[in-house]
Design an enzyme around this catalytic site. Sequence first.
Site, PDB file in Angstrom:
ATOM      1  N   HIS A  61       0.809  -1.219   0.000  1.00 18.47           N
ATOM      2  CA  HIS A  61       0.000   0.000   0.000  1.00 18.47           C
ATOM      3  C   HIS A  61       0.841   1.268   0.000  1.00 18.47           C
ATOM      4  O   HIS A  61       0.307   2.370  -0.156  1.00 18.47           O
ATOM      5  CB  HIS A  61      -0.976  -0.004   1.190  1.00 18.47           C
ATOM      6  CG  HIS A  61      -0.358   0.392   2.495  1.00 18.47           C
ATOM      7  ND1 HIS A  61       0.117  -0.540   3.404  1.00 18.47           N
ATOM      8  CD2 HIS A  61      -0.125   1.614   3.054  1.00 18.47           C
ATOM      9  CE1 HIS A  61       0.589   0.094   4.464  1.00 18.47           C
ATOM     10  NE2 HIS A  61       0.456   1.393   4.273  1.00 18.47           N
ATOM     11  N   ASP A 107      -0.230  -7.588   2.052  1.00 22.41           N
ATOM     12  CA  ASP A 107       0.274  -6.216   1.938  1.00 22.41           C
ATOM     13  C   ASP A 107       1.804  -6.206   1.949  1.00 22.41           C
ATOM     14  O   ASP A 107       2.442  -5.723   2.889  1.00 22.41           O
ATOM     15  CB  ASP A 107      -0.282  -5.361   3.087  1.00 22.41           C
ATOM     16  CG  ASP A 107      -0.045  -3.873   2.878  1.00 22.41           C
ATOM     17  OD1 ASP A 107       0.425  -3.493   1.789  1.00 22.41           O
ATOM     18  OD2 ASP A 107      -0.311  -3.097   3.813  1.00 22.41           O
ATOM     19  N   SER A 208       4.568   2.586   7.943  1.00 18.94           N
ATOM     20  CA  SER A 208       4.135   1.523   7.050  1.00 18.94           C
ATOM     21  C   SER A 208       5.312   0.935   6.276  1.00 18.94           C
ATOM     22  O   SER A 208       6.190   1.664   5.819  1.00 18.94           O
ATOM     23  CB  SER A 208       3.106   2.058   6.048  1.00 18.94           C
ATOM     24  OG  SER A 208       1.893   2.351   6.682  1.00 18.94           O
TER      25      SER A 208
END
Length: 262
Positions: A61, A107, A208
């Site tokens: 992402h 992810d 992230s």
Amino acid sequence: MHIFRKNTQQQRIVSLKCRGTVIINGDEVEPHSLPFMAFLGSVEFCGGTLIDRKWVLTAAHCGNIKTVLLGMHSIKKEKIEKKYRQVRKVKTSVPHCEFDKNKRVNDLMLLKLDKPVKETRWVKVQQLSNVVQEPAAGSVCLVAGWGATSKNSNVLSDVLMSANVTVIDREKCNSPDHYNHKPNITKDMICAGPNGKKSDTDTCKGDSGGPIFCNGVLVGVTSFGGSKNEPCGSVKRPGVYAFLSENHLNWIKKTLKTFEAE
């Protein structure tokens, strides 16, 4: 920031045929003690892990990453850290073939660098294990990144931070008191966060793609956490990580082999 140069070479984003977050209540790490950490630049910023001299592992992402910076501790001290740092452009981006941004599954993304890094005291490869044991509920694990240090801030931390998080049982993480299967926390995810307090250590926006280590082993990648009503550091919405399960490790190995001669 001016440390990122415009990428004039067209970047390839490849989908094989199988085809974030902030450190809340963490501590500054000893400079360059995590030499595998990568700072990734795009429209937003993410973390990553150098797993090969040509490859960085991060989250799918994170999107269109163009630049990878290694050997960095402080974002602002570019001149002081110049001799430690290595900057690479991203030649090829390979998101997991079954990444689903709505379900938030798989992810993971691999970034192939335009040229291999030189391993030094400040830049080192973190080798992946052939098999990663799923951490048990209650395990205390380490997360790291340059994400913001408070839940209401969008400003990155100047220095690399780390924090301890506690693994939460998957069934509990899917319960109505937590994510309530929205999204579903699968066997290929790890749920970890505060340990029974109202607000405690966690990852959130800006971290992230960064690593989570349990018992010194790289076990996953920071994926998501929190919600609009339950920000980072919440007991009810702990951090969720893409687990380096057998399926995910096989995908990584297959991808590296596929692009080996490129």
